[in-house]
Design an enzyme around this catalytic site. Structure first.
Site, short mmCIF file in Angstrom:
data_model
loop_
_atom_site.label_atom_id
_atom_site.label_comp_id
_atom_site.label_asym_id
_atom_site.label_seq_id
_atom_site.Cartn_x
_atom_site.Cartn_y
_atom_site.Cartn_z
N HIS A 1 -3.93 -5.71 1.09
CA HIS A 1 -3.81 -6.00 2.51
C HIS A 1 -4.32 -7.43 2.75
O HIS A 1 -5.29 -7.87 2.13
CB HIS A 1 -4.65 -5.03 3.34
CG HIS A 1 -4.12 -3.62 3.31
ND1 HIS A 1 -2.89 -3.28 3.82
CD2 HIS A 1 -4.68 -2.48 2.82
CE1 HIS A 1 -2.70 -1.98 3.66
NE2 HIS A 1 -3.77 -1.47 3.05
N CYS B 1 0.83 -1.20 0.00
CA CYS B 1 0.00 0.00 0.00
C CYS B 1 0.87 1.26 0.00
O CYS B 1 1.54 1.54 -0.98
CB CYS B 1 -0.98 -0.03 1.16
SG CYS B 1 -2.41 1.08 0.92
#
Length: 484
Positions: A425, A331
């Site tokens: 994630h 991310c």
């Protein structure tokens, strides 16, 4: 309108075990046949999850929902604050980003936010038998009382009995319990129906004088002492809880600890890998000779990338990658591995353009609309000469867009040489991928020798354990009587 029964856990401060206690109670009552939902009016955490509706909630409420055996919902955490500076946070309301705010702006919105909180609580109350509510921090922060809708104000709205928990590990637990109780208003004190002590080690009889004094002084009964539980495979909500090492020996995984680190639960599944150790570092002299470096998620990509450079770690990473060292960005960590980051609208930073580390041929552009979604994608990468191909599932939570078809459409991981980047994630939650990835890195430990540890099974085992221990430790008959 149907009204669920309620029970609220408040604490003498942050980190005293409220989240774990709510999770355990969700599991206990689920096993007894109740339809249970967790609820936290306002949470402050950069550790988040994508709920069933596609919106964002704190990871702690997602874990509690899993303990209750229900899908996480945006209504379980209607207000989420994600700090991006010492004075400002991104405000997420019922799963969607409202906007970044400083403290004064946030306090001006209290009436509107409270309306959303009421709506979400009503939504759950109409669909479940029992709503177990978690407070936030301490209800006795007298300087914040008029702005606090997550503690006693929420208890009044829900007409909920309150159990007050204290953490003996922090020392002064009786002072904390009594001090918190004493600072409440007379009406609020009447709502406190019991005290609980958490994280105790040793002979409980040593607590008897303090418990007797506390009960005599307040007239509030003591409901039990929960032992310190080690080895739990549960998500930490606060980065202050991150341990320095998972274990000694084996493959060395170095994780850079950003000041605004987020979704560090991405690292948690590495505990399941035999012969793998994890350590967090912030300084160049702590870099060592790792087998894998991870740049995790961050709520402030640009400022944390500046911190990385200031610490002298950026230069080390470039040399490390040039020598074939494995480097994974997740991310925000992925975004800073590219050539540049543009934030022309000031979504996250006052800087419009920022030079990345230049280790991936990508650029990231920040936009006002946040991506929050659950996804399934392919992994097809080469690690130390071995091909790793798997299908993986997880979730994305990010403001920036990195327009490369191999990442955004069907591929979970972008690769150049030994440098990898992903928006996914929960990547290491996928057991087959995690095992194959670390086997390619050089972990030759045979899982079959002791039975493979799976992510789902390990979590369920911990959920069962906390429920068993809390049910044994607390006076559940007395607690159940509060629900009548």
């Amino acid at each position: 309108m149907r009204q669920a029964k309620t029970l609220m856990i408040q604490g003498t401060g942050s980190g005293v075990g409220k989240s774990m206690l709510v999770a355990a109670l969700c599991r206990i009552f689920k096993r007894q046949g109740w339809r249970v939902a967790p609820f936290k009016a306002q949470n402050m955490s950069n550790n988040s999850f994508v709920a069933a509706e596609g919106g964002e909630i704190a990871r702690a409420q997602a874990m509690q929902a899993e303990c209750a055996g229900v899908e996480p919902s945006i209504h379980m955490n209607p207000v989420l604050l994600k700090p991006h500076s010492n004075t400002g946070s991104q405000v997420v309301v019922q799963g969607r980003v409202l906007k970044p705010m400083d403290v004064k702006d946030y306090y001006r919105l209290q009436k509107a936010l409270l309306s959303k909180v009421k709506d979400s609580f009503r939504y759950l109350s109409e669909r479940f038998d029992l709503v177990i509510i978690e407070g936030a921090g301490s209800p006795a922060e007298i300087n914040l009382r008029r702005f606090d809708f997550a503690n006693m104000k929420m208890a009044r709205l829900a007409k909920s009995p309150v159990i007050l928990a204290g953490d003996i590990e922090r020392c002064g637990v009786f002072a904390a319990l009594y001090g918190t109780y004493a600072l409440l208003t007379r009406a609020e004190r009447r709502m406190v129906k019991g005290f609980v002590i958490n994280k105790f080690r040793g002979d409980e009889r040593l607590l008897d004088p303090g418990i007797q004094y506390l009960e005599k002084k307040t007239g509030v009964p003591f409901f039990g002492t929960i032992p310190y539980l080690e080895g739990l495979f549960l998500d930490e909500e606060d980065s202050l809880d991150l341990s320095g090492h998972v274990r000694r020996g084996g493959l060395d995984v170095a994780v850079f600890r950003f000041p605004r680190i987020s979704n560090f639960t991405d690292i948690k599944p590495l505990e399941l890998e035999p012969n793998v150790r994890v350590r967090y570092f912030t300084r160049a002299e702590e870099f060592g000779n790792p087998d894998l470096v991870i740049l995790p998620g961050t709520k402030s990509t640009v400022s944390d990338a500046e911190f990385l450079k200031k610490q002298g770690v950026a230069k080390l990473l470039k040399r490390y990658a040039e020598k074939g060292g494995a480097l994974l960005g997740i991310c925000g960590g992925f975004q800073m591995l590219g050539r540049k980051i543009e934030d022309l609208g000031g979504v996250e930073s006052s800087k419009k353009r920022f030079a990345g580390l230049g280790l991936l041929p990508l650029s990231t552009y920040f936009e006002t609309e946040k991506v929050t979604r659950k996804i399934q994608k392919k992994v097809d990468i080469r690690v130390k000469g071995r091909i790793v191909r798997e299908k993986v599932a997880g979730y994305e939570i990010h403001m920036g867009r990195t327009p490369d078809s191999r990442v955004s459409k069907d591929r979970a991981i972008f690769q150049q040489g030994s440098v990898y980047g992903t928006y996914l994630h929960g990547l290491f939650d996928n057991d087959a991928f995690r095992r194959n990835f670390f086997a390619a890195l050089g972990n030759r430990q045979n899982h079959k020798s002791s039975g493979p540890a799976t992510f789902v099974a390990s979590r369920r085992k911990s959920y069962a354990r906390i429920a068993d221990e809390v049910e044994k430790a607390l006076d559940m008959k007395r607690i159940k009587s509060l629900l009548c």
